[in-house]
Scaffold this motif. Sequence first.
Motif, PDB file in Angstrom:
ATOM      1  N   PRO A  30       0.789  -1.237   0.000  1.00 47.80           N
ATOM      2  CA  PRO A  30       0.000   0.000   0.000  1.00 47.80           C
ATOM      3  C   PRO A  30       0.822   1.288   0.000  1.00 47.80           C
ATOM      4  CG  PRO A  30      -0.830  -1.523   1.654  1.00 47.80           C
ATOM      5  CD  PRO A  30       0.423  -2.110   1.104  1.00 47.80           C
ATOM      6  N   THR A  95      -6.860  -5.525  -6.155  1.00 47.54           N
ATOM      7  CA  THR A  95      -5.401  -5.592  -6.116  1.00 47.54           C
ATOM      8  C   THR A  95      -4.931  -6.570  -5.052  1.00 47.54           C
ATOM      9  OG1 THR A  95      -5.376  -3.670  -4.671  1.00 47.54           O
ATOM     10  CG2 THR A  95      -5.033  -3.278  -7.017  1.00 47.54           C
ATOM     11  N   SER A 119      -4.338  -0.666   0.091  1.00 41.60           N
ATOM     12  CA  SER A 119      -4.324  -0.622  -1.372  1.00 41.60           C
ATOM     13  C   SER A 119      -5.763  -0.428  -1.799  1.00 41.60           C
ATOM     14  CB  SER A 119      -3.810  -1.922  -1.963  1.00 41.60           C
ATOM     15  OG  SER A 119      -2.477  -2.133  -1.611  1.00 41.60           O
TER      16      SER A 119
END
Length: 127
Positions: A30, A95, A119
Amino acid sequence: MNLIILTKEQAENIRGRYGRYSALDPIELPDGMFMLPEDCLRDKDLKDAYEKMNEAVTANGTKELTELSKVKEVKAGEYYIDDITPAPEEPVETTNNLVKCLKDADKIDITDSNIFLKSSPQIMIKR
Protein backbone atom coordinates in the motif's frame (compact mmCIF):
# COMPACT_ATOMS: atom_id res chain seq x y z
CA MET A 1 5.42 -15.34 6.69
CA ASN A 2 8.37 -13.01 6.31
CA LEU A 3 8.65 -10.58 3.43
CA ILE A 4 11.60 -9.20 1.51
CA ILE A 5 10.86 -5.50 1.10
CA LEU A 6 11.80 -3.91 -2.24
CA THR A 7 11.73 -0.41 -3.65
CA LYS A 8 9.99 0.09 -7.00
CA GLU A 9 13.37 0.12 -8.77
CA GLN A 10 14.49 -3.09 -7.04
CA ALA A 11 11.18 -4.75 -7.93
CA GLU A 12 11.55 -3.81 -11.59
CA ASN A 13 15.16 -5.05 -11.58
CA ILE A 14 14.27 -8.42 -10.06
CA ARG A 15 11.00 -9.09 -11.95
CA GLY A 16 11.32 -11.83 -14.55
CA ARG A 17 11.91 -15.51 -15.30
CA TYR A 18 14.58 -17.49 -13.49
CA GLY A 19 15.78 -21.04 -13.82
CA ARG A 20 13.74 -23.50 -15.75
CA TYR A 21 10.32 -23.10 -14.17
CA SER A 22 10.29 -20.00 -11.98
CA ALA A 23 9.52 -16.32 -12.21
CA LEU A 24 9.53 -13.43 -9.74
CA ASP A 25 6.77 -10.85 -9.82
CA PRO A 26 6.92 -8.66 -6.68
CA ILE A 27 3.60 -7.55 -5.19
CA GLU A 28 3.01 -3.86 -4.58
CA LEU A 29 2.36 -2.84 -0.98
CA PRO A 30 0.00 0.00 0.00
CA ASP A 31 2.88 2.44 0.56
CA GLY A 32 4.42 1.96 -2.90
CA MET A 33 7.08 -0.51 -1.74
CA PHE A 34 7.02 -4.09 -3.06
CA MET A 35 7.42 -7.52 -1.49
CA LEU A 36 8.50 -11.06 -2.16
CA PRO A 37 8.18 -13.98 0.27
CA GLU A 38 11.46 -14.55 2.09
CA ASP A 39 11.14 -18.23 1.13
CA CYS A 40 12.28 -17.21 -2.37
CA LEU A 41 15.81 -17.10 -0.92
CA ARG A 42 15.63 -20.89 -0.43
CA ASP A 43 14.27 -21.77 -3.88
CA LYS A 44 17.11 -23.34 -5.86
CA ASP A 45 15.44 -22.43 -9.15
CA LEU A 46 15.80 -18.74 -8.17
CA LYS A 47 19.55 -18.90 -7.45
CA ASP A 48 20.26 -16.40 -10.25
CA ALA A 49 18.20 -13.84 -8.29
CA TYR A 50 19.77 -14.50 -4.86
CA GLU A 51 22.22 -11.60 -5.14
CA LYS A 52 19.48 -9.10 -6.05
CA MET A 53 17.22 -10.38 -3.25
CA ASN A 54 20.03 -10.26 -0.68
CA GLU A 55 20.84 -6.68 -1.73
CA ALA A 56 17.20 -5.77 -1.02
CA VAL A 57 17.32 -7.49 2.39
CA THR A 58 20.50 -5.57 3.25
CA ALA A 59 19.03 -2.24 2.09
CA ASN A 60 15.44 -2.60 3.32
CA GLY A 61 15.31 -5.54 5.72
CA THR A 62 12.49 -8.01 6.07
CA LYS A 63 9.07 -7.68 7.68
CA GLU A 64 6.76 -10.23 9.21
CA LEU A 65 3.33 -10.48 7.61
CA THR A 66 0.53 -11.38 10.05
CA GLU A 67 -3.24 -11.68 9.74
CA LEU A 68 -5.15 -8.95 11.58
CA SER A 69 -7.40 -11.60 13.14
CA LYS A 70 -4.37 -12.99 15.02
CA VAL A 71 -3.21 -9.78 16.71
CA LYS A 72 -4.56 -7.76 19.63
CA GLU A 73 -2.67 -4.58 18.71
CA VAL A 74 -0.95 -3.20 15.63
CA LYS A 75 2.44 -1.52 15.33
CA ALA A 76 3.38 1.43 13.13
CA GLY A 77 5.41 0.48 10.07
CA GLU A 78 4.26 -3.14 10.00
CA TYR A 79 2.30 -4.84 7.23
CA TYR A 80 -0.77 -6.99 7.87
CA ILE A 81 -3.22 -9.14 5.93
CA ASP A 82 -6.74 -7.76 6.21
CA ASP A 83 -8.62 -10.98 6.90
CA ILE A 84 -11.29 -9.29 9.04
CA THR A 85 -13.11 -7.22 6.42
CA PRO A 86 -16.19 -9.21 5.39
CA ALA A 87 -16.09 -10.46 1.82
CA PRO A 88 -18.93 -9.45 -0.49
CA GLU A 89 -21.32 -12.09 -1.81
CA GLU A 90 -20.03 -11.60 -5.35
CA PRO A 91 -16.29 -11.70 -6.16
CA VAL A 92 -14.73 -8.35 -7.02
CA GLU A 93 -11.71 -7.63 -9.20
CA THR A 94 -9.06 -6.10 -6.95
CA THR A 95 -5.40 -5.59 -6.12
CA ASN A 96 -4.55 -7.10 -2.71
CA ASN A 97 -5.63 -7.24 0.90
CA LEU A 98 -2.36 -6.06 2.43
CA VAL A 99 -2.44 -3.06 4.75
CA LYS A 100 0.27 -1.00 6.40
CA CYS A 101 -0.12 0.27 9.94
CA LEU A 102 0.57 4.02 10.21
CA LYS A 103 0.50 4.28 14.01
CA ASP A 104 0.39 1.96 17.00
CA ALA A 105 -3.12 1.04 18.09
CA ASP A 106 -4.69 -1.41 20.50
CA LYS A 107 -8.10 -1.12 18.82
CA ILE A 108 -8.13 -2.59 15.32
CA ASP A 109 -10.47 -0.53 13.15
CA ILE A 110 -9.65 -1.33 9.53
CA THR A 111 -11.80 1.59 8.36
CA ASP A 112 -9.66 4.15 10.25
CA SER A 113 -7.40 5.76 7.62
CA ASN A 114 -5.32 7.33 10.42
CA ILE A 115 -4.24 3.82 11.45
CA PHE A 116 -4.22 1.80 8.22
CA LEU A 117 -3.02 2.51 4.71
CA LYS A 118 -4.82 0.21 2.26
CA SER A 119 -4.32 -0.62 -1.37
CA SER A 120 -7.32 0.40 -3.36
CA PRO A 121 -9.44 -1.46 -4.22
CA GLN A 122 -9.27 -4.21 -1.59
CA ILE A 123 -9.23 -7.85 -2.59
CA MET A 124 -12.22 -9.75 -1.33
CA ILE A 125 -12.06 -13.53 -1.07
CA LYS A 126 -15.23 -15.28 -0.04
CA ARG A 127 -14.56 -17.70 2.83
